[in-house]
Design a protein around this motif. Structure first.
Motif, short mmCIF file in Angstrom:
data_model
loop_
_atom_site.label_atom_id
_atom_site.label_comp_id
_atom_site.label_asym_id
_atom_site.label_seq_id
_atom_site.Cartn_x
_atom_site.Cartn_y
_atom_site.Cartn_z
N ASN A 175 -3.51 9.35 0.34
CA ASN A 175 -3.71 8.98 -0.70
C ASN A 175 -5.54 8.27 -0.65
O ASN A 175 -6.19 8.47 -1.62
N GLY A 202 4.65 7.53 6.54
CA GLY A 202 2.81 6.98 6.94
C GLY A 202 1.81 7.27 7.25
O GLY A 202 0.53 7.35 5.98
N SER A 235 0.98 -0.97 -0.20
CA SER A 235 -0.33 -0.39 -0.33
C SER A 235 0.79 1.21 -0.28
O SER A 235 1.99 1.16 0.29
N ASN A 236 0.40 2.01 -0.39
CA ASN A 236 1.13 3.42 -0.77
C ASN A 236 1.29 3.87 1.00
O ASN A 236 2.53 4.32 0.78
N THR A 237 0.40 4.26 2.21
CA THR A 237 0.97 3.89 3.46
C THR A 237 2.41 2.80 3.62
O THR A 237 2.80 3.94 4.49
N THR A 238 2.26 2.08 3.73
CA THR A 238 3.37 0.87 4.06
C THR A 238 4.62 1.36 3.01
O THR A 238 6.00 1.88 3.86
N ALA A 257 1.42 9.46 3.40
CA ALA A 257 0.71 8.53 2.42
C ALA A 257 -0.87 8.49 2.69
O ALA A 257 -1.38 7.95 1.66
N TYR A 258 -0.90 7.78 4.05
CA TYR A 258 -2.85 7.78 4.71
C TYR A 258 -3.32 9.17 3.84
O TYR A 258 -4.48 8.93 3.15
#
Length: 79
Positions: free
Chosen positions: A76, A69, A32-35, A72-73
């Protein structure tokens, strides 16, 4: 010697973040983008604090992972 500690701390933190990202969402074909943001933030935070001792490096990696993180969250979910 401090550079080696930086590399090790970055690898450990990134691996933990990647594994936790996969465990929370089930298996997916990609990260994921968060990761990805958390891993990049952890690496950047560890490199920024690489002049200190191992505790400073770990704190930098944790702070960078949190900021990366979260950023990015937010990006996203705002699309």
């Amino acid at each position: 010697m401090k550079f080696a500690k930086t590399i090790v701390m970055t690898a450990i933190t990134s691996s933990a973040l990647i594994m936790s990202g996969c465990a929370n969402t089930g298996y997916t074909s990609g990260l994921s983008n968060t990761t990805k943001g958390a891993a990049a933030g952890a690496a950047a935070g560890a490199l920024i604090k690489s002049g200190g001792d191992s505790k400073d490096i770990a704190r930098g990696a944790l702070g960078g992972a949190a900021i990366g993180g979260a950023g990015a969250y937010i990006l996203n979910n705002s699309r």
